[in-house]
Write a protein that holds these residues in place. Structure first.
Motif, PDB file in Angstrom:
ATOM      1  N   PRO A 280     -13.282  16.846  -0.556  1.00 57.71           N
ATOM      2  CA  PRO A 280     -12.014  15.884  -0.855  1.00 57.71           C
ATOM      3  C   PRO A 280     -10.905  15.762   0.410  1.00 57.71           C
ATOM      4  O   PRO A 280     -11.022  16.452   1.334  1.00 57.71           O
ATOM      5  CB  PRO A 280     -11.426  17.018  -1.867  1.00 57.71           C
ATOM      6  CG  PRO A 280     -11.748  18.017  -1.421  1.00 57.71           C
ATOM      7  CD  PRO A 280     -13.096  18.019  -1.087  1.00 57.71           C
ATOM      8  N   LEU A 281     -10.252  14.656   0.382  1.00 60.45           N
ATOM      9  CA  LEU A 281      -9.326  14.469   1.582  1.00 60.45           C
ATOM     10  C   LEU A 281      -8.109  13.986   0.859  1.00 60.45           C
ATOM     11  O   LEU A 281      -7.948  13.091  -0.022  1.00 60.45           O
ATOM     12  CB  LEU A 281      -9.837  13.319   2.402  1.00 60.45           C
ATOM     13  CG  LEU A 281     -10.844  13.519   3.391  1.00 60.45           C
ATOM     14  CD1 LEU A 281     -11.192  12.138   4.038  1.00 60.45           C
ATOM     15  CD2 LEU A 281     -10.495  14.474   4.457  1.00 60.45           C
ATOM     16  N   HIS A 282      -6.974  14.623   1.251  1.00 64.50           N
ATOM     17  CA  HIS A 282      -5.673  14.097   1.074  1.00 64.50           C
ATOM     18  C   HIS A 282      -5.261  13.110   1.687  1.00 64.50           C
ATOM     19  O   HIS A 282      -4.822  13.188   2.999  1.00 64.50           O
ATOM     20  CB  HIS A 282      -4.644  15.137   0.841  1.00 64.50           C
ATOM     21  CG  HIS A 282      -5.250  16.239  -0.266  1.00 64.50           C
ATOM     22  ND1 HIS A 282      -5.200  16.246  -1.518  1.00 64.50           N
ATOM     23  CD2 HIS A 282      -5.908  17.553   0.133  1.00 64.50           C
ATOM     24  CE1 HIS A 282      -5.923  17.279  -1.805  1.00 64.50           C
ATOM     25  NE2 HIS A 282      -5.940  18.145  -1.094  1.00 64.50           N
ATOM     26  N   VAL A 283      -4.732  11.850   1.145  1.00 60.76           N
ATOM     27  CA  VAL A 283      -4.349  10.738   2.192  1.00 60.76           C
ATOM     28  C   VAL A 283      -2.939  10.359   1.707  1.00 60.76           C
ATOM     29  O   VAL A 283      -2.401  10.154   0.698  1.00 60.76           O
ATOM     30  CB  VAL A 283      -5.235   9.537   1.933  1.00 60.76           C
ATOM     31  CG1 VAL A 283      -4.969   8.377   2.887  1.00 60.76           C
ATOM     32  CG2 VAL A 283      -6.824   9.937   2.059  1.00 60.76           C
ATOM     33  N   ARG A 284      -2.089  10.023   2.954  1.00 61.54           N
ATOM     34  CA  ARG A 284      -0.717   9.370   2.602  1.00 61.54           C
ATOM     35  C   ARG A 284      -0.771   8.266   3.410  1.00 61.54           C
ATOM     36  O   ARG A 284      -1.025   7.928   4.770  1.00 61.54           O
ATOM     37  CB  ARG A 284       0.059  10.643   3.241  1.00 61.54           C
ATOM     38  CG  ARG A 284       0.331  11.929   2.458  1.00 61.54           C
ATOM     39  CD  ARG A 284       1.342  12.753   3.119  1.00 61.54           C
ATOM     40  NE  ARG A 284       0.933  13.503   4.331  1.00 61.54           N
ATOM     41  CZ  ARG A 284       1.480  13.196   5.461  1.00 61.54           C
ATOM     42  NH1 ARG A 284       2.438  12.069   5.655  1.00 61.54           N
ATOM     43  NH2 ARG A 284       1.133  13.627   6.434  1.00 61.54           N
TER      44      ARG A 284
ATOM     45  N   ARG B 210       1.100   3.718   8.673  1.00 62.30           N
ATOM     46  CA  ARG B 210       0.862   5.012   9.414  1.00 62.30           C
ATOM     47  C   ARG B 210      -0.074   5.821   8.047  1.00 62.30           C
ATOM     48  O   ARG B 210       0.706   5.866   7.053  1.00 62.30           O
ATOM     49  CB  ARG B 210       2.015   5.595   9.688  1.00 62.30           C
ATOM     50  CG  ARG B 210       3.007   4.888  10.609  1.00 62.30           C
ATOM     51  CD  ARG B 210       3.661   5.754  11.683  1.00 62.30           C
ATOM     52  NE  ARG B 210       2.912   6.259  12.735  1.00 62.30           N
ATOM     53  CZ  ARG B 210       3.339   7.185  13.509  1.00 62.30           C
ATOM     54  NH1 ARG B 210       4.335   7.798  13.294  1.00 62.30           N
ATOM     55  NH2 ARG B 210       2.430   7.627  14.473  1.00 62.30           N
ATOM     56  N   VAL B 211      -1.270   6.034   8.508  1.00 63.54           N
ATOM     57  CA  VAL B 211      -1.977   6.540   7.520  1.00 63.54           C
ATOM     58  C   VAL B 211      -2.440   8.129   7.967  1.00 63.54           C
ATOM     59  O   VAL B 211      -2.799   8.130   9.037  1.00 63.54           O
ATOM     60  CB  VAL B 211      -3.285   5.879   7.098  1.00 63.54           C
ATOM     61  CG1 VAL B 211      -4.015   6.464   5.828  1.00 63.54           C
ATOM     62  CG2 VAL B 211      -3.022   4.209   6.972  1.00 63.54           C
ATOM     63  N   ALA B 212      -2.311   9.073   7.301  1.00 60.11           N
ATOM     64  CA  ALA B 212      -2.871  10.301   7.560  1.00 60.11           C
ATOM     65  C   ALA B 212      -3.540  11.152   6.553  1.00 60.11           C
ATOM     66  O   ALA B 212      -3.599  10.974   5.241  1.00 60.11           O
ATOM     67  CB  ALA B 212      -1.485  11.431   7.505  1.00 60.11           C
TER      68      ALA B 212
ATOM     69  N   LEU C 233       0.880  -1.221  -0.132  1.00 58.94           N
ATOM     70  CA  LEU C 233      -0.089  -0.087  -0.111  1.00 58.94           C
ATOM     71  C   LEU C 233       0.849   1.323  -0.012  1.00 58.94           C
ATOM     72  O   LEU C 233       0.416   2.201  -0.646  1.00 58.94           O
ATOM     73  CB  LEU C 233      -1.033  -0.176   1.238  1.00 58.94           C
ATOM     74  CG  LEU C 233      -1.920  -1.092   0.969  1.00 58.94           C
ATOM     75  CD1 LEU C 233      -2.767  -1.001   2.035  1.00 58.94           C
ATOM     76  CD2 LEU C 233      -3.019  -0.691  -0.271  1.00 58.94           C
ATOM     77  N   PRO C 234       2.019   1.326   0.839  1.00 56.92           N
ATOM     78  CA  PRO C 234       2.873   2.531   0.623  1.00 56.92           C
ATOM     79  C   PRO C 234       3.184   2.852  -0.978  1.00 56.92           C
ATOM     80  O   PRO C 234       3.522   4.010  -1.199  1.00 56.92           O
ATOM     81  CB  PRO C 234       4.042   2.404   1.509  1.00 56.92           C
ATOM     82  CG  PRO C 234       3.498   1.441   2.495  1.00 56.92           C
ATOM     83  CD  PRO C 234       2.469   0.326   1.730  1.00 56.92           C
ATOM     84  N   SER C 235       3.233   1.870  -1.896  1.00 52.71           N
ATOM     85  CA  SER C 235       3.634   2.181  -3.018  1.00 52.71           C
ATOM     86  C   SER C 235       2.403   2.352  -3.942  1.00 52.71           C
ATOM     87  O   SER C 235       2.317   3.488  -4.798  1.00 52.71           O
ATOM     88  CB  SER C 235       4.161   0.964  -3.730  1.00 52.71           C
ATOM     89  OG  SER C 235       5.625   0.759  -3.169  1.00 52.71           O
ATOM     90  N   THR C 236       1.262   1.551  -3.817  1.00 50.20           N
ATOM     91  CA  THR C 236      -0.028   1.821  -4.827  1.00 50.20           C
ATOM     92  C   THR C 236      -0.575   2.760  -4.171  1.00 50.20           C
ATOM     93  O   THR C 236      -1.474   3.274  -5.075  1.00 50.20           O
ATOM     94  CB  THR C 236      -0.721   0.477  -4.560  1.00 50.20           C
ATOM     95  OG1 THR C 236      -1.033   0.224  -3.213  1.00 50.20           O
ATOM     96  CG2 THR C 236       0.046  -0.862  -5.382  1.00 50.20           C
TER      97      THR C 236
ATOM     98  N   LEU D  93      -6.057  13.827  10.620  1.00 50.42           N
ATOM     99  CA  LEU D  93      -6.308  12.736  11.302  1.00 50.42           C
ATOM    100  C   LEU D  93      -5.152  11.792  11.017  1.00 50.42           C
ATOM    101  O   LEU D  93      -4.930  11.547   9.851  1.00 50.42           O
ATOM    102  CB  LEU D  93      -7.720  12.261  10.807  1.00 50.42           C
ATOM    103  CG  LEU D  93      -7.912  10.707  11.520  1.00 50.42           C
ATOM    104  CD1 LEU D  93      -8.453  10.880  12.926  1.00 50.42           C
ATOM    105  CD2 LEU D  93      -9.307  10.155  10.613  1.00 50.42           C
ATOM    106  N   SER D  94      -4.717  11.147  12.006  1.00 53.09           N
ATOM    107  CA  SER D  94      -3.737  10.123  11.714  1.00 53.09           C
ATOM    108  C   SER D  94      -4.021   8.686  12.277  1.00 53.09           C
ATOM    109  O   SER D  94      -4.955   8.591  13.430  1.00 53.09           O
ATOM    110  CB  SER D  94      -2.604  10.436  12.561  1.00 53.09           C
ATOM    111  OG  SER D  94      -1.936  11.764  12.047  1.00 53.09           O
ATOM    112  N   LEU D  95      -3.955   7.629  11.505  1.00 58.06           N
ATOM    113  CA  LEU D  95      -4.231   6.157  11.971  1.00 58.06           C
ATOM    114  C   LEU D  95      -3.074   5.717  11.746  1.00 58.06           C
ATOM    115  O   LEU D  95      -2.343   5.308  10.803  1.00 58.06           O
ATOM    116  CB  LEU D  95      -5.322   5.696  11.230  1.00 58.06           C
ATOM    117  CG  LEU D  95      -6.646   6.473  11.441  1.00 58.06           C
ATOM    118  CD1 LEU D  95      -7.637   5.711  10.295  1.00 58.06           C
ATOM    119  CD2 LEU D  95      -7.344   5.984  12.828  1.00 58.06           C
TER     120      LEU D  95
END
Length: 259
Positions: free
Chosen positions: A172-176, A193-195, A156-159, A208-210
């Motif tokens: 809209p949300l920007h997700v990293r 780690r998802v932001a 997932l960090p790549s795709t 929001l961080s997960l």
């Protein structure tokens, strides 16, 4: 937005023995005492030819006993009062790419593995100071299925390293999505780690961080989501995993002791 780390837990994670308490003694202290009291192995003893009995399938009672509790974590953690307001506001979202959409669905439902028929115990804990929540699960799943999920998480960090999601209200949300390294516990593990960054319904900028972590220990699996406004503590997530793996090992060991 910079989020103050949990006061008590973060101060304690560097000393894991100070974090967990079972009957007034930490799991770490108990382990040290057990090692100190164990008789030294005799070099002249004839090695046993009897293989240790394989642990049986995890039961519902064992899964429940293996859950972490507010007592383990200390203040400001307590039993959850319900789903946080940010769950529906930010996690109920979708994306175009299938893998990213699957990730969002898994985060919203707190279920990376889909429907299963095995034992499962779940608990929720709230950080009353920082509005963070911990969703913690102990599951009995097919190890091959768990390993496939772990392999998918690793991609997932790549795709889905950076993508745009759209909330239910059309914002809209920007997700990293990034990867972090868990301690060498269990047989297989993965930590994401998802932001999420975007605007609230009132037009305010929000973060929001997960942290999403999964550890397979033999045929048993621990899965947790640690999330909240601002930045969640990586040290706290590490401690949750270490505490949980030790708790599961303790429950499994107790089940093998003769009655």
């Amino acid at each position: 937005m910079t989020r103050t780390p949990p006061r008590v837990l973060v101060a304690s994670v560097l000393s894991l023995g100070a974090l967990v308490s079972v009957s007034g003694c930490t799991l770490g202290v108990q382990a040290q005492q057990a090692r100190a009291q164990a008789p030294a192995a005799s070099h002249s003893a004839v090695p046993s030819t009897t293989a240790p009995a394989a642990p049986g399938p995890l039961t519902e009672e064992q899964a429940q006993a293996a859950l972490v509790t507010a007592g383990d974590l200390g203040e400001p953690w307590e039993a959850t009062q319900g789903a946080a307001t940010w769950r529906d506001g930010l996690l109920k979202a979708t994306a175009d790419a299938p893998d990213c959409r699957r990730l969002l669905d898994a985060l919203y439902t707190d279920d990376l593995f889909g429907a299963d028929s095995g034992p499962r115990a779940v608990t929720g804990l709230d950080d009353t100071m920082d509005q963070a929540q911990l969703r913690y699960q102990v599951l009995a799943l097919d190890p091959a299925d768990v390993d496939r999920t772990l392999a998918w998480m690793k991609t997932l960090p790549s795709t889905c390293g950076r993508f745009t999601a759209v909330t239910e209200r059309g914002a809209p949300l920007h997700v990293r999505v990034g990867e972090a390294e868990l301690p060498e516990v269990g047989d297989a593990r993965q930590w994401l780690r998802v932001a999420f960054t975007g605007e609230t319904a009132d037009g305010e900028q929000t973060l929001l961080s997960l942290d999403v972590a999964v550890v397979r220990v033999g045929d048993d699996t621990i899965a947790l989501t640690h999330g909240g406004p601002g930045e969640v503590s990586a040290d706290a997530t590490t401690a949750f995993v270490q505490v949980g793996v030790q708790r599961l090992a303790d429950v499994r060991k107790q089940a093998r002791l003769p009655v």
